[in-house]
Design a protein around this motif. Structure first.
Motif, PDB file in Angstrom:
ATOM      1  N   LEU A 156      -3.904   3.826  10.394  1.00  0.00           N
ATOM      2  CA  LEU A 156      -2.964   3.930   9.570  1.00  0.00           C
ATOM      3  C   LEU A 156      -2.725   4.274   8.079  1.00  0.00           C
ATOM      4  CD1 LEU A 156      -0.532   1.563  11.207  1.00  0.00           C
ATOM      5  CD2 LEU A 156      -1.148   3.493  12.094  1.00  0.00           C
ATOM      6  N   THR A 157      -4.320   3.231   7.177  1.00  0.00           N
ATOM      7  CA  THR A 157      -4.246   3.578   6.094  1.00  0.00           C
ATOM      8  C   THR A 157      -4.728   5.282   5.247  1.00  0.00           C
ATOM      9  OG1 THR A 157      -4.196   1.157   5.807  1.00  0.00           O
ATOM     10  CG2 THR A 157      -5.173   2.776   4.049  1.00  0.00           C
ATOM     11  N   ILE A 158      -5.536   5.592   6.812  1.00  0.00           N
ATOM     12  CA  ILE A 158      -5.953   6.469   5.993  1.00  0.00           C
ATOM     13  C   ILE A 158      -5.374   7.733   5.172  1.00  0.00           C
ATOM     14  CG2 ILE A 158      -8.291   8.152   7.382  1.00  0.00           C
ATOM     15  CD1 ILE A 158      -8.915   5.783   9.776  1.00  0.00           C
ATOM     16  N   PRO A 159      -4.407   8.483   6.624  1.00  0.00           N
ATOM     17  CA  PRO A 159      -3.775   9.303   6.018  1.00  0.00           C
ATOM     18  C   PRO A 159      -3.218   8.954   4.119  1.00  0.00           C
ATOM     19  CG  PRO A 159      -3.069   8.174   7.507  1.00  0.00           C
ATOM     20  CD  PRO A 159      -3.397   7.750   7.478  1.00  0.00           C
ATOM     21  N   LEU A 160      -3.121   8.185   3.748  1.00  0.00           N
ATOM     22  CA  LEU A 160      -2.815   7.693   2.052  1.00  0.00           C
ATOM     23  C   LEU A 160      -4.360   8.258   1.050  1.00  0.00           C
ATOM     24  CD1 LEU A 160      -1.934   3.874   1.573  1.00  0.00           C
ATOM     25  CD2 LEU A 160      -0.218   5.830   1.438  1.00  0.00           C
ATOM     26  N   PRO A 161      -4.646   8.255   1.399  1.00  0.00           N
ATOM     27  CA  PRO A 161      -5.587   9.088   0.469  1.00  0.00           C
ATOM     28  C   PRO A 161      -5.409   9.936   0.348  1.00  0.00           C
ATOM     29  CG  PRO A 161      -6.970   8.130   1.922  1.00  0.00           C
ATOM     30  CD  PRO A 161      -5.693   8.273   2.020  1.00  0.00           C
ATOM     31  N   ILE A 162      -5.120  10.992   1.841  1.00  0.00           N
ATOM     32  CA  ILE A 162      -5.475  12.308   2.217  1.00  0.00           C
ATOM     33  C   ILE A 162      -4.209  12.876   1.640  1.00  0.00           C
ATOM     34  CG2 ILE A 162      -4.895  13.823   4.144  1.00  0.00           C
ATOM     35  CD1 ILE A 162      -6.534  12.660   5.857  1.00  0.00           C
ATOM     36  N   LEU A 163      -2.739  12.173   2.307  1.00  0.00           N
ATOM     37  CA  LEU A 163      -1.509  12.570   1.105  1.00  0.00           C
ATOM     38  C   LEU A 163      -1.321  12.214  -0.239  1.00  0.00           C
ATOM     39  CD1 LEU A 163       1.050  10.595   3.639  1.00  0.00           C
ATOM     40  CD2 LEU A 163       0.422  12.727   3.605  1.00  0.00           C
ATOM     41  N   THR A 164      -2.341  11.612  -0.832  1.00  0.00           N
ATOM     42  CA  THR A 164      -2.071  11.765  -1.963  1.00  0.00           C
ATOM     43  C   THR A 164      -2.910  12.482  -3.047  1.00  0.00           C
ATOM     44  OG1 THR A 164      -2.083   8.978  -2.415  1.00  0.00           O
ATOM     45  CG2 THR A 164      -3.140   9.833  -4.604  1.00  0.00           C
ATOM     46  N   LEU A 165      -4.057  12.824  -2.073  1.00  0.00           N
ATOM     47  CA  LEU A 165      -4.925  14.202  -2.853  1.00  0.00           C
ATOM     48  C   LEU A 165      -3.873  15.848  -2.732  1.00  0.00           C
ATOM     49  CD1 LEU A 165      -8.421  13.425  -1.514  1.00  0.00           C
ATOM     50  CD2 LEU A 165      -7.365  13.367  -3.505  1.00  0.00           C
ATOM     51  N   LEU A 166      -3.481  15.705  -1.606  1.00  0.00           N
ATOM     52  CA  LEU A 166      -2.325  16.558  -1.264  1.00  0.00           C
ATOM     53  C   LEU A 166      -1.335  16.574  -2.234  1.00  0.00           C
ATOM     54  CD1 LEU A 166      -1.916  16.791   2.873  1.00  0.00           C
ATOM     55  CD2 LEU A 166      -2.568  18.215   1.032  1.00  0.00           C
ATOM     56  N   PHE A 167      -1.234  15.525  -2.515  1.00  0.00           N
ATOM     57  CA  PHE A 167       0.269  15.303  -3.875  1.00  0.00           C
ATOM     58  C   PHE A 167      -0.222  16.373  -5.461  1.00  0.00           C
ATOM     59  CE2 PHE A 167       1.629  12.412  -7.324  1.00  0.00           C
ATOM     60  CZ  PHE A 167       2.614  12.670  -7.439  1.00  0.00           C
ATOM     61  N   ALA A 187       0.355  -1.079  -0.454  1.00  0.00           N
ATOM     62  CA  ALA A 187       0.354  -0.213  -0.563  1.00  0.00           C
ATOM     63  C   ALA A 187       0.643   1.062  -0.431  1.00  0.00           C
ATOM     64  CB  ALA A 187      -0.721  -0.316   0.690  1.00  0.00           C
ATOM     65  N   TYR A 188       1.702   1.717   0.964  1.00  0.00           N
ATOM     66  CA  TYR A 188       2.464   3.000   1.438  1.00  0.00           C
ATOM     67  C   TYR A 188       3.325   2.392   0.296  1.00  0.00           C
ATOM     68  CZ  TYR A 188       0.268   5.383   5.045  1.00  0.00           C
ATOM     69  OH  TYR A 188      -0.765   5.448   5.814  1.00  0.00           O
ATOM     70  N   VAL A 189       3.907   2.293  -0.259  1.00  0.00           N
ATOM     71  CA  VAL A 189       5.308   1.697  -1.121  1.00  0.00           C
ATOM     72  C   VAL A 189       5.183   2.289  -2.413  1.00  0.00           C
ATOM     73  CG1 VAL A 189       7.007  -0.297  -2.162  1.00  0.00           C
ATOM     74  CG2 VAL A 189       7.067   0.338   0.596  1.00  0.00           C
ATOM     75  N   PHE A 190       3.679   1.255  -2.869  1.00  0.00           N
ATOM     76  CA  PHE A 190       2.951   1.272  -3.963  1.00  0.00           C
ATOM     77  C   PHE A 190       2.956   2.608  -4.826  1.00  0.00           C
ATOM     78  CE2 PHE A 190      -0.389   0.724  -6.782  1.00  0.00           C
ATOM     79  CZ  PHE A 190      -0.445   0.256  -8.289  1.00  0.00           C
ATOM     80  N   THR A 191       1.940   3.659  -3.453  1.00  0.00           N
ATOM     81  CA  THR A 191       1.427   4.182  -3.480  1.00  0.00           C
ATOM     82  C   THR A 191       2.459   5.803  -3.896  1.00  0.00           C
ATOM     83  OG1 THR A 191      -0.786   4.171  -1.864  1.00  0.00           O
ATOM     84  CG2 THR A 191       0.456   6.698  -2.935  1.00  0.00           C
ATOM     85  N   GLY A 192       3.749   5.401  -3.103  1.00  0.00           N
ATOM     86  CA  GLY A 192       4.680   5.886  -3.034  1.00  0.00           C
ATOM     87  C   GLY A 192       5.293   5.887  -5.102  1.00  0.00           C
ATOM     88  N   VAL A 193       5.562   4.519  -5.188  1.00  0.00           N
ATOM     89  CA  VAL A 193       6.185   4.521  -5.842  1.00  0.00           C
ATOM     90  C   VAL A 193       5.459   5.095  -7.505  1.00  0.00           C
ATOM     91  CG1 VAL A 193       6.992   3.133  -7.997  1.00  0.00           C
ATOM     92  CG2 VAL A 193       7.091   2.843  -5.571  1.00  0.00           C
ATOM     93  N   VAL A 194       4.000   4.567  -7.119  1.00  0.00           N
ATOM     94  CA  VAL A 194       3.135   5.087  -8.447  1.00  0.00           C
ATOM     95  C   VAL A 194       3.189   7.128  -8.074  1.00  0.00           C
ATOM     96  CG1 VAL A 194       0.798   5.560  -8.903  1.00  0.00           C
ATOM     97  CG2 VAL A 194       1.358   3.436  -8.310  1.00  0.00           C
ATOM     98  N   CYS A 195       3.717   7.882  -7.219  1.00  0.00           N
ATOM     99  CA  CYS A 195       3.436   8.897  -6.561  1.00  0.00           C
ATOM    100  C   CYS A 195       4.887   9.327  -7.495  1.00  0.00           C
ATOM    101  CB  CYS A 195       2.981   9.717  -6.189  1.00  0.00           C
ATOM    102  SG  CYS A 195       1.463   9.372  -4.825  1.00  0.00           S
ATOM    103  N   TYR A 196       5.774   9.402  -7.423  1.00  0.00           N
ATOM    104  CA  TYR A 196       7.187   9.833  -8.003  1.00  0.00           C
ATOM    105  C   TYR A 196       7.297   9.545  -9.601  1.00  0.00           C
ATOM    106  CZ  TYR A 196      12.183   9.115  -8.267  1.00  0.00           C
ATOM    107  OH  TYR A 196      13.137   9.005  -9.005  1.00  0.00           O
ATOM    108  N   LEU A 197       6.284   8.405  -9.683  1.00  0.00           N
ATOM    109  CA  LEU A 197       6.713   8.154 -11.252  1.00  0.00           C
ATOM    110  C   LEU A 197       5.847   9.333 -12.036  1.00  0.00           C
ATOM    111  CD1 LEU A 197       6.342   4.259 -11.711  1.00  0.00           C
ATOM    112  CD2 LEU A 197       8.086   5.471 -12.231  1.00  0.00           C
ATOM    113  N   LEU A 198       4.464   9.181 -11.291  1.00  0.00           N
ATOM    114  CA  LEU A 198       3.968  10.645 -11.667  1.00  0.00           C
ATOM    115  C   LEU A 198       4.694  11.503 -11.805  1.00  0.00           C
ATOM    116  CD1 LEU A 198       0.071  10.002 -10.618  1.00  0.00           C
ATOM    117  CD2 LEU A 198       0.899  10.074 -12.599  1.00  0.00           C
TER     118      LEU A 198
END
Length: 665
Positions: free
Chosen positions: A582-593, A102-113
């Motif tokens: 602990l997963t709840i911050p993920l969508p928030i961080l993604t939207l901030l990104f 979940a976090y690693v996947f999201t981080g990699v996707v955002c980095y690539l984006l």
């Protein structure tokens, strides 16, 4: 769906893919099919029609795969523009993000984006602008809401306004007129002129003497050259008559051109009048990208059309639930036996049940879905867009969200939330409902990837519809490929499909990892096949400078947030509240990104900064060809319907000259 049904679906579609690949390898080498499989190369004179048949051409080969793989990004950019590069970069980007979790996947996707795609394409967009020659749309804007003139014309009003307010940068303007009927007449005239020129080039062929009725089968036998010349003269007379009546039908809109890019940008971004509904400015598209029928509609008609399109899209979305319900019924044999009791005996056969539950549902869904892109193009053309690229971009967004709602959510929620509308009124229940419903449809979406992905890509390679049309033209009409049309890249249908499969990969990567190999095969196939099609088939119709990429970015962000919501629901169902919290911050961080990316990159995709415009304008000062460019700029946005024609007997006598050379002046 049981495993055997899934294997049956995979086997059928794999066989179809191999069949299409083999057919393409053979058919592309046949002399009569070159206008089907390489129309762009024929139009550019890089490939010749005709040729001799030989037995070796019946042997399938894979040389086209090597050519498509070796095609460089710079070659695609030079031939088909940045939009085609963006289209191919989508395949590369998905190929990267399906290996993380979940976090690693999201981080990699955002980095690539951010770094691999948004920043990369933004830099490419700026570099493309710096390397481009002066283009009319860089120096021009569209002005609407021109005040009604008192005792004069709209043209005089535009001229006086911009001379007074933009005296140092204003160059010229071209008024828009109502020429919808005229456009159709000119299109018919051009087609007839091409056909006549082709007949004269093949003066001694039997094709010259045919019947003038339907498909050349019925009617009286005539000399087609004389017959077409008479029809051409009649069409020319109708065109001239319509031109004379349309010359004075001005629309309160004009293309205004300036001496510099900065001058056009200033006029574009500054409010021109005290009343903001007057002298409304917007970017001018490329001259060949202008959608002229739009200007024939009044403001009220355009406003009504927007409302009608909205209602029509909603109605289409609701009506599409019918095939979705039908498909869901096919995936459950017990429901099918209840609906059709007389089929109980047939449905008990193992092979029949596997085909019905594994292959037929996704095939039916794909057949219905194939009608959506042309319908969305029609809807978007009614909304008042001024360019073909805007129409296709709007249709692309419509098709994408239509696909996400009707293929993903309608299938996932059917039988549960589809009949419990109140769940959407209670947002707290959405994660748990999705967590229960999404995994249950994993096998269906695997079959959908195989049917809609693998098989559709293979059929794209073989171009079955153009192949069949070309065959019937040659057999019944005697047309030897003289009227073929080089297609443009189908962004409005291709991009939504690629992004939808990306959504499936992101949402299912931790629920059903079995889908990932099927998606990987799809993206690898698509990468090779579309490179081959870009190399041989498609031609550049317009260039937006990569403006389709933000659609890709927003779709990926949506997919990530949806995956986060499902993950929260899954952890909740598994009674792991800490992981869910602990997963709840993920969508928030993604939207901030996403918000940061909007502020960092999106302005570059709306307009070029002053720094770039001034740099290019300074380079033009020392360019000796700018004088010639300004002369062409004055007439660049002249309505093509009002230009004089040279389709007369005297002009067709010179049929040995290039067919499209100086057809209009």
């Amino acid at each position: 769906m049981i495993l055997s049904a899934l294997i049956t679906s995979v086997g059928i579609n794999l066989g179809l893919c191999l069949l299409f690949f083999t057919l393409y390898s053979i058919l592309r080498k046949q002399p009569g099919n070159i206008t089907v499989y390489a129309p762009r190369l024929v139009a550019e004179g890089k490939a010749q029609q005709g040729g001799q048949f030989n037995l070796e051409s019946l042997l399938p080969t894979a040389g086209w795969i090597r050519k498509a793989w070796q095609l460089s990004e710079d070659e695609i950019l030079s031939v088909l523009g940045l939009d085609a590069v963006v289209f191919m970069r989508i395949f590369i980007f998905r190929l990267w993000i399906h290996f993380c979790a979940a976090y690693v996947f999201t981080g990699v996707v955002c980095y690539l984006l951010y770094y691999q795609e948004y920043e990369y394409i933004s830099s490419k967009r700026i570099a493309y602008f710096y390397s481009s020659k002066p283009q009319p749309h860089q120096f021009s804007i569209l002005v609407r809401g021109i005040p009604i003139p008192s005792g004069g014309t709209y043209s005089e009003t535009v001229d006086s306004f911009f001379i007074e307010n933009h005296s140092s940068t204003y160059l010229s303007h071209s008024m828009v007129r109502r020429t919808s009927k005229l456009q159709g007449l000119i299109g018919d005239t051009e087609k007839l002129y091409k056909r006549l020129s082709h007949l004269k080039l093949n003066n001694h062929t039997p094709q010259r003497f045919r019947r003038d009725g339907f498909l050349g089968i019925f009617g009286r036998k005539v000399d087609l050259v004389d017959h077409y010349e008479k029809k051409l003269e009649d069409l020319e007379d109708n065109v001239r008559l319509e031109q004379s009546s349309s010359a004075g039908k001005e629309v309160p809109a004009a293309f205004v051109s300036f001496k510099s890019r900065l001058g056009a940008a200033v006029a574009l971004h500054i409010q021109q009048a005290v009343n903001p509904t007057k002298w409304v400015t917007e970017r001018a598209p490329e001259p060949q990208d202008v959608y002229w029928p739009f200007f024939s509609d009044s403001f009220i008609k355009r406003w009504i059309c927007v409302l009608v399109v909205f209602v029509a899209c909603v109605a289409l979305t609701i009506l599409f639930l019918i095939p979705v319900v039908l498909v869901q019924g096919l995936t459950h044999l017990d429901q099918l036996e209840t609906w059709f009791p007389f089929l109980k005996g047939v449905l008990k056969l193992t092979f029949v049940s596997q085909v019905i539950t594994g292959y037929l549902p996704s095939l039916i869904l794909q057949m219905f879905l194939s009608f959506v892109p042309p319908i969305m193009i029609m809807f978007s053309s009614m909304q008042g867009y001024i360019s073909l690229s805007q129409i296709e971009k709007s249709a692309c967004i419509k098709v994408l969200w239509f696909t996400i709602w009707n293929i993903f959510f309608a299938n996932v929620l059917s039988g549960s939330a589809l009949y419990q509308v109140n769940v959407f009124l209670e947002p707290k229940k959405i994660p748990s409902v999705l967590a229960e419903a999404v995994p249950a449809q994993a096998s269906f979406f695997i079959a959908y990837v195989v049917t809609s992905g693998w098989t559709s890509l293979s059929s794209e390679l073989c171009r079955l519809t153009p192949l069949i049309c070309s065959f019937f033209k040659r057999v019944f009409s005697g047309k030897d490929g003289d009227e073929f049309e080089v297609p443009s890249i189908p962004y409005h249908s291709g991009i939504p499909t690629i992004l939808f499969f990306g959504l499936l990969g992101i949402t299912y990567f931790f629920l059903a990892p079995l889908i990932l190999p099927f998606l990987l095969v799809y993206y690898c196939m698509g990468y090779i096949i579309y490179r081959n099609q870009l190399l041989n088939v498609y031609a550049l119709q317009y260039e937006t400078g990569g403006k389709f990429w933000p659609i890709v970015h927003y779709s990926t962000i949506f997919s990530l947030v949806l995956m986060h919501i499902i993950a929260i629901g899954i952890f909740g169902l598994k009674k792991v509240p800490l992981a869910s919290s602990l997963t709840i911050p993920l969508p928030i961080l993604t939207l901030l990104f996403n918000e940061y990316c909007q502020k960092r990159f999106l302005p570059l995709f709306k307009s070029f900064p002053m720094e770039c415009l001034v740099k290019k304008d300074r380079e033009d000062v020392n360019d000796p060809t700018m004088g010639e460019f300004y002369e062409k700029l004055v007439t660049a946005y002249r309505d093509p319907g009002l230009m004089s024609l040279r389709y007369s007997r005297s002009s067709t006598e010179g049929y040995n000259s290039p067919l499209l050379h100086a057809a209009r002046v």
